[in-house]
Scaffold this active site. Structure first.
Site, PDB file in Angstrom:
ATOM      1  CE  LYS A   1      -7.720  -1.193   2.133  1.00  0.00           C
ATOM      2  NZ  LYS A   1      -7.058  -2.272   2.862  1.00  0.00           N
TER       3      LYS A   1
ATOM      4  CB  SER B   1      -0.941   0.000   1.199  1.00  0.00           C
ATOM      5  OG  SER B   1      -0.182   0.046   2.389  1.00  0.00           O
TER       6      SER B   1
ATOM      7  CG  HIS C   1      -4.367  -1.752  -0.911  1.00  0.00           C
ATOM      8  ND1 HIS C   1      -5.026  -0.539  -0.985  1.00  0.00           N
ATOM      9  CD2 HIS C   1      -3.881  -1.839   0.338  1.00  0.00           C
ATOM     10  CE1 HIS C   1      -4.926   0.070   0.186  1.00  0.00           C
ATOM     11  NE2 HIS C   1      -4.244  -0.692   1.007  1.00  0.00           N
TER      12      HIS C   1
HETATM   13  C1  LIG Z   1      -7.055  -2.762   4.276  1.00  0.00           C
HETATM   14  C2  LIG Z   1      -6.320  -4.021   4.404  1.00  0.00           C
HETATM   15  C3  LIG Z   1      -6.721  -5.010   5.309  1.00  0.00           C
HETATM   16  C4  LIG Z   1      -7.850  -4.788   6.284  1.00  0.00           C
HETATM   17  O1  LIG Z   1      -9.070  -4.862   5.643  1.00  0.00           O
HETATM   18  P1  LIG Z   1     -10.403  -4.557   6.489  1.00  0.00           P
HETATM   19  O2  LIG Z   1     -11.465  -5.283   5.775  1.00  0.00           O
HETATM   20  O3  LIG Z   1     -10.561  -3.071   6.483  1.00  0.00           O
HETATM   21  O4  LIG Z   1     -10.161  -5.077   7.864  1.00  0.00           O
HETATM   22  C5  LIG Z   1      -6.034  -6.201   5.326  1.00  0.00           C
HETATM   23  N1  LIG Z   1      -4.984  -6.418   4.510  1.00  0.00           N
HETATM   24  C6  LIG Z   1      -4.553  -5.479   3.647  1.00  0.00           C
HETATM   25  C7  LIG Z   1      -3.393  -5.772   2.757  1.00  0.00           C
HETATM   26  C8  LIG Z   1      -5.199  -4.254   3.579  1.00  0.00           C
HETATM   27  O5  LIG Z   1      -4.759  -3.327   2.728  1.00  0.00           O
END
Ligand SMILES: *Cc1c(COP(=O)(O)O)cnc(C)c1O
Length: 398
Positions: A244, A185, A213
């Site tokens: 996301k 990220s 992501h």
């Molecule tokens: C955002 C993210 C998470 C967490 O996801 P949520 O559903 O918001 O708990 C887990 N792993 C990665 C790589 C992320 O970018």
């Protein structure tokens, strides 16, 4: 002094330290739906370039309607974990839709991907086994690995020579699992899944990717890094989020081999001991995957938008990390500069975030821009113009 007074002093000192280090996190209050353009509590309208709203679905009318319909037909909440009385037909339908999308055998839903990652290792692996983890993996993977007794190996970010070295060291364990984020990220780089898969074959390891992501974003039809590297159906475990690109509400999942999801349903603690996602989220999720099946318009727009932004920003003279996702790291190399620039950009109506140590390595401060299919050309142009103007004011551009 009573007990809390002492603890209060301790917290106040620590909080002051966080503040003086410039690391104190403040919430920004939005008073509109999430979208390309948002209104914040000061009344200012800004263009949003820091949401994970990659497909622009957070305020999608079809999804809102599907959520309302599911509430009408299945109620507001489940008041139960999945295996007691928290599973409706739509939870099973959503799990099937996720498996179909990723071309996997079965899926298990969680309240969030943080929970999916927190609950995936411990039920599957013991102290006889090995987990080989990328050094830049998400916090939830790190925490999940900590909860498991498997022997831990770590390799430098996307460094295949180091991965091979760790795999050799891990030969004395019974089973091996390589785990990586699909997209990292901070830089927006993808994991070299083709090479990871090859090494996994060579050294007898299973592969897990977290597509949080990358799902919806990477690959021609948005199926993530397995699609990008032509490995669909070959990855043993995929975790991801509905929070996301996929509408941005809430919800996580683990999808992959049938026996793995079966075992998770028996032993995965966040699944066994935490509530079911609400019907509205399940219903909208089903609709969302239906939309993904229709065409690749959103992915096409997203990929065009990202290419356009990177090209114009480079032409303006900015240093952008090579990206294979919709995360564009505008490199400034200086912590204060990244904060000053983000503040100036906000004055120009562009909402972005500056990142600096310890979130990224020292001297690699940057502004992270996240492109969305919801951005129109004029949004992108306004963002590029604001970067160019403030870049000149701050002496970054000549
Ligand atoms: C955002 C993210 C998470 C967490 O996801 P949520 O559903 O918001 O708990 C887990 N792993 C990665 C790589 C992320 O970018």
């Amino acid at each position: 002094m009573n007990t809390y007074t002492k603890f209060q002093k301790h917290l106040q000192t620590e909080l002051a330290d966080i503040q003086s280090a410039g690391l104190y996190k403040q919430e920004r209050i939005i008073v509109s739906p999430q979208g390309a353009a948002i209104r914040v509590s000061t009344g200012q309208e800004v263009l949003n370039f820091c949401a994970n709203n990659y497909l622009g679905l957070s305020d999608n009318q079809e999804l809102i309607q599907a959520a309302k319909d599911a509430m009408d037909s299945r109620g507001f909440g489940m008041s139960s974990v999945r295996f007691i009385c928290g599973t409706q037909d739509i939870h099973k339908e959503l799990e099937a839709a996720i498996a179909k999308f990723f071309k996997t055998e079965d899926t298990i839903l969680y309240a969030a991907c943080f929970d999916a990652n927190g609950g995936v290792f411990e039920p599957l692996l013991t102290d006889q086994d090995a987990i080989i983890s990328d050094s830049l993996n998400h916090a939830s993977i790190i925490d999940g690995v900590r909860l498991c007794k498997a022997v831990r190996y770590r390799y430098a970010n996307a460094d295949m020579a180091d991965l091979e070295k760790q795999l050799k060291l891990a030969q004395s364990q019974r089973f091996r699992l390589i785990v990586t984020d699909g997209v990292f990220s901070m830089d927006g780089n993808v994991a070299p899944l083709d090479k990871i898969y090859e090494l996994a074959q060579k050294y007898g390891a299973m592969v897990m990717t977290d597509e949080s992501h990358s799902a919806g974003v990477v690959g021609k039809t948005g199926k993530g890094t397995p699609e990008l590297f032509n490995l669909e159906g070959k990855i043993d475990i995929i975790t991801g989020t509905l929070g996301k690109a996929f509408g941005g509400a809430i919800g996580g999942f683990t999808t992959g081999r049938k026996e793995i999801t079966d075992m998770l349903r028996q032993r995965s603690r966040p699944y066994l001991f935490s509530n079911s996602i609400p019907p509205s989220v399940a219903g909208a999720g089903i609709k969302m995957f239906e939309m993904m099946e229709r065409n690749n318009e959103l992915q096409d727009t997203l990929h065009e938008n990202t290419a356009y932004f990177v090209e114009k920003m480079k032409a303006a003279g900015f240093d952008i990390k090579p990206t294979q996702s919709s995360i564009c790291a505008v490199m400034l190399y200086d912590a204060k500069l990244s904060q000053d620039m983000a503040a100036k950009l906000l004055d120009e109506g562009i909402y972005v975030t500056g990142f600096y140590y310890p979130v990224v390595p020292k001297d690699l401060a940057r502004i992270r821009v996240q492109i969305s299919a919801g951005h129109k050309k004029e949004h992108l142009d306004k963002c590029i113009a604001a970067f160019t103007k403030t870049g000149k004011e701050l002496g970054i551009l000549k």
